[in-house]
Scaffold this active site. Structure first.
Site, PDB file in Angstrom:
ATOM      1  N   HIS A 112     -18.715  19.846 -18.190  1.00  0.00           N
ATOM      2  CA  HIS A 112     -18.371  20.643 -19.237  1.00  0.00           C
ATOM      3  C   HIS A 112     -19.539  21.598 -19.784  1.00  0.00           C
ATOM      4  O   HIS A 112     -20.936  20.579 -20.216  1.00  0.00           O
ATOM      5  CB  HIS A 112     -17.687  19.776 -19.496  1.00  0.00           C
ATOM      6  CG  HIS A 112     -16.682  19.913 -20.856  1.00  0.00           C
ATOM      7  ND1 HIS A 112     -15.799  20.799 -19.895  1.00  0.00           N
ATOM      8  CD2 HIS A 112     -16.873  20.708 -22.003  1.00  0.00           C
ATOM      9  CE1 HIS A 112     -14.380  21.162 -21.281  1.00  0.00           C
ATOM     10  NE2 HIS A 112     -15.677  21.146 -22.104  1.00  0.00           N
ATOM     11  N   ASP A 139     -17.521  17.181 -14.162  1.00  0.00           N
ATOM     12  CA  ASP A 139     -16.676  17.722 -15.763  1.00  0.00           C
ATOM     13  C   ASP A 139     -16.299  16.538 -16.459  1.00  0.00           C
ATOM     14  O   ASP A 139     -15.528  15.766 -16.012  1.00  0.00           O
ATOM     15  CB  ASP A 139     -15.820  18.601 -15.930  1.00  0.00           C
ATOM     16  CG  ASP A 139     -15.685  18.970 -17.272  1.00  0.00           C
ATOM     17  OD1 ASP A 139     -16.157  18.608 -18.144  1.00  0.00           O
ATOM     18  OD2 ASP A 139     -14.933  20.459 -16.933  1.00  0.00           O
TER      19      ASP A 139
END
Length: 232
Positions: free
Chosen positions: A201, A170
């Site tokens: 993400h 992420d």
């Protein structure tokens, strides 16, 4: 397809828009779908529609209503992504939790006092964690919540079940933040963390280039089973 409805704030002095999707029959429970920084856009509405198809009353509050009308942005368009980041900088998260709590109360009034869960994405993943700590929500799920490592001092207030989906690559939640989340929450009796190796993400976004189909389906299956257990 859902419709936009106005819901009263906690004080009752104002109203804010929510996208509301109803099941074909009597709802078994309700789910508050908490937006990303892109607002109540087609992806968030689609998630509500899916929960309604599964038998839940689904409600997505427009949390940016105080700072921007009808936020509907596309993460894949750079100019719109920048607008979303700017709105995030102006957004009062504590006030947002109060609006989520108002949506929870509204949902309970629609289902005769039944159970209500929350599921959030990005900013909404963070807010889902805050909702679990600060309200009487019955269960909460966060997808790639940002900054949860900075909220760990609230973990002792969590008394209902929480699930967090964490992509290990992420770009908005670095490895040290993920490590802090695991260190702070792995032994919490009400919190379950799932890692998704190598994913970034937004992997469970309904539309656009961020989506990873296999991982999104896995995370969504886990979320579905989680709500079946804790909202029954």
């Amino acid at each position: 397809m859902g419709v936009l409805e106005l819901v009263k704030t906690g004080s009752g002095a104002e109203e804010f828009p929510c996208y509301v999707a109803e099941p074909s029959g009597e709802p078994q429970a309700a789910i508050i779908v908490i937006q990303e920084i892109f607002g109540v856009n087609p992806g968030i509405k689609a998630k509500c529609d899916q929960w309604a198809a599964a038998g839940y009353l689904a409600i997505a509050p427009d949390l940016f209503w105080r700072i921007h009308d009808n936020t509907d942005l596309d993460a894949d368009i750079p100019d719109q992504f920048q607008i979303a980041l700017d709105l995030m900088g102006k957004f009062d998260q504590d006030q947002g939790i109060k609006d989520i709590e108002a949506a929870v109360h509204y949902a309970r009034s629609r289902i005769n006092g039944g159970k209500v869960g929350s599921v959030g994405y990005c900013l909404g993943g963070r807010l889902a964690f805050m909702t679990a700590a600060r309200t009487d929500i019955n269960a909460s799920v966060g997808y790639y919540g940002v900054g949860i490592d900075g909220l760990l001092d609230e973990k002792n207030a969590i008394t209902k079940n929480v699930m967090l989906h964490i992509p290990t690559a992420d770009g908005f939640v670095p490895a040290d933040a993920q490590a802090a989340m695991h260190a702070g929450l792995d032994d919490h009796p009400k919190v379950t963390l799932h890692d998704y190796d190598g994913l970034d993400h937004g992997f469970a976004a309904e539309f656009g280039v961020r989506r990873d189909e296999a991982a999104a389906n896995l995370a969504d299956r886990r979320t579905t089973e989680f709500f079946k257990e804790h909202l029954a």
